[in-house]
Design a protein around this motif. Structure first.
Motif, PDB file in Angstrom:
ATOM      1  N   ASP A   1       0.840  -1.202   0.000  1.00 50.41           N
ATOM      2  CA  ASP A   1       0.000   0.000   0.000  1.00 50.41           C
ATOM      3  C   ASP A   1       0.871   1.247   0.000  1.00 50.41           C
ATOM      4  O   ASP A   1       2.086   1.165   0.206  1.00 50.41           O
ATOM      5  CB  ASP A   1      -0.921  -0.009   1.233  1.00 50.41           C
ATOM      6  N   LEU A   2       0.217   2.376  -0.190  1.00 49.33           N
ATOM      7  CA  LEU A   2       0.915   3.653  -0.174  1.00 49.33           C
ATOM      8  C   LEU A   2       1.078   4.133   1.258  1.00 49.33           C
ATOM      9  O   LEU A   2       0.169   3.976   2.081  1.00 49.33           O
ATOM     10  CB  LEU A   2       0.115   4.691  -0.964  1.00 49.33           C
ATOM     11  N   VAL A   3       2.241   4.713   1.520  1.00 47.74           N
ATOM     12  CA  VAL A   3       2.500   5.292   2.828  1.00 47.74           C
ATOM     13  C   VAL A   3       2.945   6.731   2.618  1.00 47.74           C
ATOM     14  O   VAL A   3       3.863   7.002   1.836  1.00 47.74           O
ATOM     15  CB  VAL A   3       3.600   4.499   3.576  1.00 47.74           C
ATOM     16  N   GLY A   4       2.246   7.640   3.303  1.00 52.61           N
ATOM     17  CA  GLY A   4       2.628   9.054   3.238  1.00 52.61           C
ATOM     18  C   GLY A   4       3.303   9.423   4.538  1.00 52.61           C
ATOM     19  O   GLY A   4       4.513   9.287   4.711  1.00 52.61           O
TER      20      GLY A   4
ATOM     21  N   ASN B   1       1.008   7.602   9.377  1.00 55.01           N
ATOM     22  CA  ASN B   1       0.002   7.642  10.450  1.00 55.01           C
ATOM     23  C   ASN B   1      -0.971   6.465  10.382  1.00 55.01           C
ATOM     24  O   ASN B   1      -1.354   5.909  11.407  1.00 55.01           O
ATOM     25  CB  ASN B   1      -0.802   8.946  10.394  1.00 55.01           C
TER      26      ASN B   1
HETATM   27  C1  PRP Z   1      -3.691   6.156   1.307  1.00 57.40           C
HETATM   28  C2  PRP Z   1      -3.107   4.786   1.590  1.00 57.40           C
HETATM   29  C3  PRP Z   1      -3.055   4.739   3.091  1.00 57.40           C
HETATM   30  C4  PRP Z   1      -2.889   6.186   3.476  1.00 57.40           C
HETATM   31  C5  PRP Z   1      -1.497   6.384   3.924  1.00 57.40           C
HETATM   32  O1  PRP Z   1      -5.044   6.040   1.480  1.00 57.40           O
HETATM   33  O2  PRP Z   1      -3.911   3.779   1.025  1.00 57.40           O
HETATM   34  O3  PRP Z   1      -4.230   4.212   3.658  1.00 57.40           O
HETATM   35  O4  PRP Z   1      -3.126   6.983   2.310  1.00 57.40           O
HETATM   36  O5  PRP Z   1      -1.234   7.707   4.243  1.00 57.40           O
HETATM   37  P1  PRP Z   1      -0.461   8.082   5.587  1.00 57.40           P
HETATM   38  O6  PRP Z   1       0.806   7.277   5.600  1.00 57.40           O
HETATM   39  O7  PRP Z   1      -0.195   9.547   5.435  1.00 57.40           O
HETATM   40  O8  PRP Z   1      -1.357   7.764   6.733  1.00 57.40           O
HETATM   41  P2  PRP Z   1      -6.074   7.130   0.975  1.00 57.40           P
HETATM   42  O9  PRP Z   1      -5.738   7.487  -0.439  1.00 57.40           O
HETATM   43  O10 PRP Z   1      -7.417   6.676   1.304  1.00 57.40           O
HETATM   44  O11 PRP Z   1      -5.607   8.263   1.924  1.00 57.40           O
HETATM   45  P3  PRP Z   1      -6.431   9.422   2.497  1.00 57.40           P
HETATM   46  O12 PRP Z   1      -7.438   8.781   3.394  1.00 57.40           O
HETATM   47  O13 PRP Z   1      -5.310  10.162   3.211  1.00 57.40           O
HETATM   48  O14 PRP Z   1      -6.984  10.111   1.287  1.00 57.40           O
END
Ligand code: PRP
Ligand code: ATP
Length: 211
Positions: A159-162, A165
Motif C-alpha cells: 500500500d501507499l505510505v505518506g 500515520n
Molecule cells: C492512502 C493509503 C493509506 C494512506 C497512507 O489512502 O492507502 O491508507 O493513504 O497515508 P499516511 O501514511 O499519510 O497515513 P487514501 O488514499 O485513502 O488516503 P487518504 O485517506 O489520506 O486520502
C-alpha cells in the motif's frame, strides 16, 4: 477544446497551483459541486473529475487530452497510448510492503514461506515479489488494506505510505520499500500531435512550475 482529467482530493488540490501557473483557474470546487465537468477561466480548457484509477483510461482513449495521475496508478494501468513527459513532484508517497508489528517478514522470506499479500496494486505487488523470488498469493482488495493483516486475511499488504500515520494507528510497520511515488502529467499521444499548439504552452508552464 482541451480536456484535463483530474481526481478529487489531493490530486485536484495539488494540481490547482500548477494550473494557476499556466494562467488557468477552475470555476468550481469538486468537493462541493456535483458537476463532473468544470469550466475554467479559459473558454478552451475544461476539467473533468474522474476516479483516480480512471485518469489514465480517459487519457488513453482521448476522452481527455491530459491528466494528472499517481505513478502507482500508471504502473497498474501500464501506460498504453500515453505520453508521460513530466514528473510533477506532487502527491508524494511511497509504495511499501507492510505487516503486523512482530511479524517476522524477513524470516518468512528467508525461509521461502509462501506469503499471503493483500493489495489494491496487484500488478505492482506481483512484479515486486517475482523479482525477489518470493512466492505469494495475492488477494485483491479495493481499500482499507490495513485491515487485512489484523484480521488474518493476509500476512502482509502492499500500500501507499505518506506520513505513516495510518500504519501506526493500526499497529502495522513498513518492512520494505517498493518504489517512490509522485503524480505524473500524462498526455494522449494523438492529442499531442493534433493539438500541439494549445497543449505545448500548458506543458511548458507545468514544467516551469514543477521544477
Ligand atoms: C492512502 C493509503 C493509506 C494512506 C497512507 O489512502 O492507502 O491508507 O493513504 O497515508 P499516511 O501514511 O499519510 O497515513 P487514501 O488514499 O485513502 O488516503 P487518504 O485517506 O489520506 O486520502
Ligand atoms: P480511488 O478513488 O480511485 O480509490 P484513491 O482513493 O487512491 O483513488 P486518492 O487518495 O486521492 O485516490 O489518491 C490519489 C493519488 O495520490 C494516489 O494515486 C497516489 O499517487 C497519491 N497518494 C495516495 N495516498 C497518498 C498519501 N497518503 N500521501 C501522498 N500521496 C498519496
Amino acid at each position: 477544446m482541451i480536456t484535463i482529467a483530474l481526481s478529487k482530493g489531493r490530486i485536484f488540490d495539488e494540481t490547482l497551483p500548477l494550473l494557476r501557473a499556466a494562467g488557468i483557474t477552475v470555476g468550481e470546487d469538486p468537493e462541493t459541486s456535483r458537476k463532473l465537468i468544470l469550466g475554467t477561466s479559459r473558454p478552451d480548457v475544461r476539467v473533468i473529475i474522474v476516479r483516480a484509477t480512471d485518469v489514465p483510461t480517459y487519457v488513453q482513449y482521448g476522452a481527455a487530452d491530459l491528466g494528472v495521475t499517481g505513478k502507482d496508478v500508471l504502473d497498474e494501468h501500464g501506460g498504453n497510448g500515453l505520453y508521460q513527459p513530466l514528473d510533477l513532484g506532487i502527491a508524494r508517497c511511497r509504495m511499501m510492503v507492510a505487516a503486523r508489528e512482530g511479524f517476522d517478514y524477513r524470516g518468512a522470506v528467508r525461509k521461502g514461506a509462501r506469503l499471503r499479500v493483500a493489495t489494491k496494486y496487484v500488478q505492482t505487488a506481483r512484479e515486486h515479489f517475482a523479482a525477489k523470488g518470493v512466492h505469494v498469493d495475492i488477494i485483491k482488495l479495493y481499500g482499507s488494506m490495513e485491515l487485512a493483516p489484523l484480521t488474518g486475511l493476509a500476512d502482509a499488504i502492499v500500500d501507499l505510505v505518506g506520513t505513516g500515520n495510518t500504519l501506526r494507528a493500526n499497529h502495522l510497520v513498513a518492512v520494505e520499500e517498493i518504489t517512490r511515488v509522485s503524480a505524473r502529467l500524462v498526455i494522449n499521444q494523438a492529442a499531442l500531435k493534433l493539438k500541439r499548439r494549445s497543449i505545448q504552452p500548458l506543458l511548458d508552464a507545468f514544467t516551469r512550475a514543477a521544477a
